[in-house]
Design an enzyme around this catalytic site. Structure first.
Site, PDB file in Angstrom:
ATOM      1  N   ASP A  72       7.744  -2.199   8.366  1.00 35.48           N
ATOM      2  CA  ASP A  72       6.581  -2.484   9.207  1.00 35.48           C
ATOM      3  C   ASP A  72       6.932  -3.641  10.144  1.00 35.48           C
ATOM      4  O   ASP A  72       7.555  -4.615   9.718  1.00 35.48           O
ATOM      5  CB  ASP A  72       5.377  -2.964   8.369  1.00 35.48           C
ATOM      6  CG  ASP A  72       4.982  -1.987   7.279  1.00 35.48           C
ATOM      7  OD1 ASP A  72       5.158  -0.779   7.500  1.00 35.48           O
ATOM      8  OD2 ASP A  72       4.505  -2.447   6.221  1.00 35.48           O
TER       9      ASP A  72
ATOM     10  N   GLU B 243       6.536  -9.761   2.543  1.00 38.86           N
ATOM     11  CA  GLU B 243       7.123  -9.995   3.864  1.00 38.86           C
ATOM     12  C   GLU B 243       8.594 -10.400   3.812  1.00 38.86           C
ATOM     13  O   GLU B 243       9.191 -10.666   4.844  1.00 38.86           O
ATOM     14  CB  GLU B 243       6.321 -11.074   4.605  1.00 38.86           C
ATOM     15  CG  GLU B 243       4.856 -10.717   4.824  1.00 38.86           C
ATOM     16  CD  GLU B 243       4.667  -9.420   5.619  1.00 38.86           C
ATOM     17  OE1 GLU B 243       5.587  -9.012   6.355  1.00 38.86           O
ATOM     18  OE2 GLU B 243       3.589  -8.807   5.471  1.00 38.86           O
TER      19      GLU B 243
ATOM     20  N   LEU C   9      -0.972 -11.351   3.845  1.00 41.70           N
ATOM     21  CA  LEU C   9      -2.118 -10.956   4.676  1.00 41.70           C
ATOM     22  C   LEU C   9      -2.142  -9.434   4.825  1.00 41.70           C
ATOM     23  O   LEU C   9      -1.656  -8.882   5.810  1.00 41.70           O
ATOM     24  CB  LEU C   9      -2.038 -11.642   6.046  1.00 41.70           C
ATOM     25  CG  LEU C   9      -3.336 -11.691   6.827  1.00 41.70           C
ATOM     26  CD1 LEU C   9      -4.447 -12.380   6.042  1.00 41.70           C
ATOM     27  CD2 LEU C   9      -3.142 -12.407   8.151  1.00 41.70           C
ATOM     28  N   ASP C  10      -2.699  -8.779   3.817  1.00 41.92           N
ATOM     29  CA  ASP C  10      -2.739  -7.320   3.824  1.00 41.92           C
ATOM     30  C   ASP C  10      -3.754  -6.829   4.873  1.00 41.92           C
ATOM     31  O   ASP C  10      -4.847  -7.391   4.988  1.00 41.92           O
ATOM     32  CB  ASP C  10      -3.143  -6.819   2.436  1.00 41.92           C
ATOM     33  CG  ASP C  10      -3.021  -5.323   2.339  1.00 41.92           C
ATOM     34  OD1 ASP C  10      -1.901  -4.851   2.161  1.00 41.92           O
ATOM     35  OD2 ASP C  10      -4.041  -4.632   2.468  1.00 41.92           O
TER      36      ASP C  10
ATOM     37  N   ASP D 227       1.185 -10.382  -1.340  1.00 42.72           N
ATOM     38  CA  ASP D 227       1.091  -9.868   0.024  1.00 42.72           C
ATOM     39  C   ASP D 227       0.235 -10.883   0.775  1.00 42.72           C
ATOM     40  O   ASP D 227      -0.973 -10.975   0.545  1.00 42.72           O
ATOM     41  CB  ASP D 227       0.418  -8.478   0.003  1.00 42.72           C
ATOM     42  CG  ASP D 227       0.383  -7.853   1.389  1.00 42.72           C
ATOM     43  OD1 ASP D 227       0.691  -8.564   2.365  1.00 42.72           O
ATOM     44  OD2 ASP D 227       0.043  -6.664   1.494  1.00 42.72           O
TER      45      ASP D 227
ATOM     46  N   ASP E  24       1.229 -12.510   9.827  1.00 42.65           N
ATOM     47  CA  ASP E  24       1.860 -12.226   8.529  1.00 42.65           C
ATOM     48  C   ASP E  24       2.861 -13.328   8.203  1.00 42.65           C
ATOM     49  O   ASP E  24       2.911 -13.840   7.086  1.00 42.65           O
ATOM     50  CB  ASP E  24       2.662 -10.903   8.563  1.00 42.65           C
ATOM     51  CG  ASP E  24       1.784  -9.672   8.700  1.00 42.65           C
ATOM     52  OD1 ASP E  24       0.757  -9.604   8.029  1.00 42.65           O
ATOM     53  OD2 ASP E  24       2.163  -8.771   9.478  1.00 42.65           O
TER      54      ASP E  24
HETATM   55  P1  FDP Z   1      -1.716  -2.085   6.697  1.00 49.34           P
HETATM   56  O1  FDP Z   1      -0.539  -1.152   6.723  1.00 49.34           O
HETATM   57  O2  FDP Z   1      -2.570  -2.004   7.907  1.00 49.34           O
HETATM   58  O3  FDP Z   1      -1.341  -3.491   6.326  1.00 49.34           O
HETATM   59  O4  FDP Z   1      -0.926  -2.344   2.957  1.00 49.34           O
HETATM   60  C1  FDP Z   1      -1.017  -1.345   3.794  1.00 49.34           C
HETATM   61  C2  FDP Z   1      -2.369  -0.990   4.332  1.00 49.34           C
HETATM   62  O5  FDP Z   1      -2.703  -1.594   5.501  1.00 49.34           O
HETATM   63  C3  FDP Z   1      -3.533  -1.195   3.326  1.00 49.34           C
HETATM   64  O6  FDP Z   1      -4.194  -2.408   3.480  1.00 49.34           O
HETATM   65  C4  FDP Z   1      -4.436  -0.021   3.615  1.00 49.34           C
HETATM   66  O7  FDP Z   1      -5.224   0.376   2.533  1.00 49.34           O
HETATM   67  C5  FDP Z   1      -3.486   1.040   4.035  1.00 49.34           C
HETATM   68  O8  FDP Z   1      -2.336   0.396   4.554  1.00 49.34           O
HETATM   69  C6  FDP Z   1      -4.073   1.924   5.079  1.00 49.34           C
HETATM   70  O9  FDP Z   1      -3.204   2.946   5.355  1.00 49.34           O
HETATM   71  P2  FDP Z   1      -3.633   4.314   6.098  1.00 49.34           P
HETATM   72  O10 FDP Z   1      -4.033   3.906   7.461  1.00 49.34           O
HETATM   73  O11 FDP Z   1      -2.376   5.121   6.075  1.00 49.34           O
HETATM   74  O12 FDP Z   1      -4.751   4.954   5.312  1.00 49.34           O
END
Ligand code: FDP
Length: 281
Positions: free
Chosen positions: A35, A65, A85-86, A83, A41
């Protein structure tokens, strides 16, 4: 453990500031999962690493990260995977985001998680701590985290949060999700794992799913940083967390950045997932 909680509280105030005032643009870096990292982040990661490096009971840390585990104190007891800043891409559109922390003993495996903490940054800042005493929610009021309530899931909920790319769902997964909607479940999915799982916990139940798909057979969510901490929280709240077939905390972790299909929910919905998936091992 109190030192760790205090460090997370302090880091959360700094992260809240970064969210409110920071630059939401992309950096030039990618994390281990590929990513593109946002500047937010990286800044949040720096804050947390600095905070944990000052705690003598912390043995090792690993961040979503970063590529590698960082050794802190040889004699420390706890290992922390986090994580910072998810869902950080949601800051741009002013939706809620969160930090997730899993606290482990001995090694970074689902079987060895002993506590988990997450912080939701939304209209309010809330922290949920799960440990042997159950699951407790705190909220920032007058500049400090104050206890608000214990969290307990009902046997059955009303919310359905189906993640991933629908075009890539296996047909049996789609049928299961449709059956829940046909039973009257309501769609609640923001795309931020922390607020989406928090909503189901606070509203008493439902299902959050991030399945294996034709494009990502092992799902997207990372075991150490996302799946295990929330699995622990859901189990301590009286619900379940599975990979489709078994308790997701029993699965083997080969690499710190491994992902896993995951389903979190109250008992009724998780039993529906098990019934569906048992024919598709
Ligand atoms: P993001 O990649 O935007 O950081 O951790 C990954 C995550 O978000 C989760 O917070 C979230 O539940 C998921 O991805 C959302 O993914 P989709 O858009 O593929 O559903």
């Amino acid at each position: 453990m109190q030192d760790i909680i205090d460090a997370i509280k302090k880091a959360s105030f700094e992260i809240q500031d970064i969210i409110q005032k920071g630059d939401t643009s992309k950096s030039d870096n990618q994390n281990s999962t590929g990513d593109t990292q946002l500047k937010l982040d990286i800044q949040s990661d720096v804050v947390i690493e600095k905070a944990f490096k000052q705690i003598s009971s912390v043995k090792k840390i690993v961040s979503e990260e970063q590529e590698n585990i960082i050794d802190i104190n040889e004699d420390g007891k706890y290992l922390i995977a986090y994580d910072p800043l998810d869902g950080s891409s949601l800051v741009d559109v002013n939706l809620s985001v969160g930090s997730i922390y899993g606290i482990y003993e001995n090694d970074f495996t689902g079987a060895n998680i002993i506590a988990s903490i997450y912080v939701v940054f939304g209209p309010r800042v809330e922290m949920v701590i799960a440990n042997n005493d159950g699951v407790k929610m705190y909220r920032v009021l007058d500049g400090e985290f104050k206890y608000i309530q214990d969290i307990k899931l009902n046997e059955k909920g009303k919310l359905n949060a189906p993640g991933s790319t629908q075009q890539c769902w296996y047909p049996y997964h789609k049928e299961m999700i449709d059956r829940l909607f046909n039973e009257g479940y309501r769609l609640r999915y923001s795309g931020g794992m922390v607020p989406d799982l928090h909503q189901i916990l606070i509203k008493g139940g439902g299902l959050f799913s991030y399945p294996g798909t034709t494009d990502l057979p092992k799902g997207k969510l990372r075991q150490l940083f996302e799946v295990f901490p929330f699995a622990y929280t859901y189990k301590m709240a009286g619900g379940q967390a599975i990979n489709g077939f078994e308790d997701v905390l029993n699965i083997t972790t080969e690499h710190i950045h491994d992902t896993s299909p995951c389903f979190f929910g109250s008992n009724y919905e998780i039993n529906k997932v098990l019934e569906t998936y048992k024919n598709h091992a």
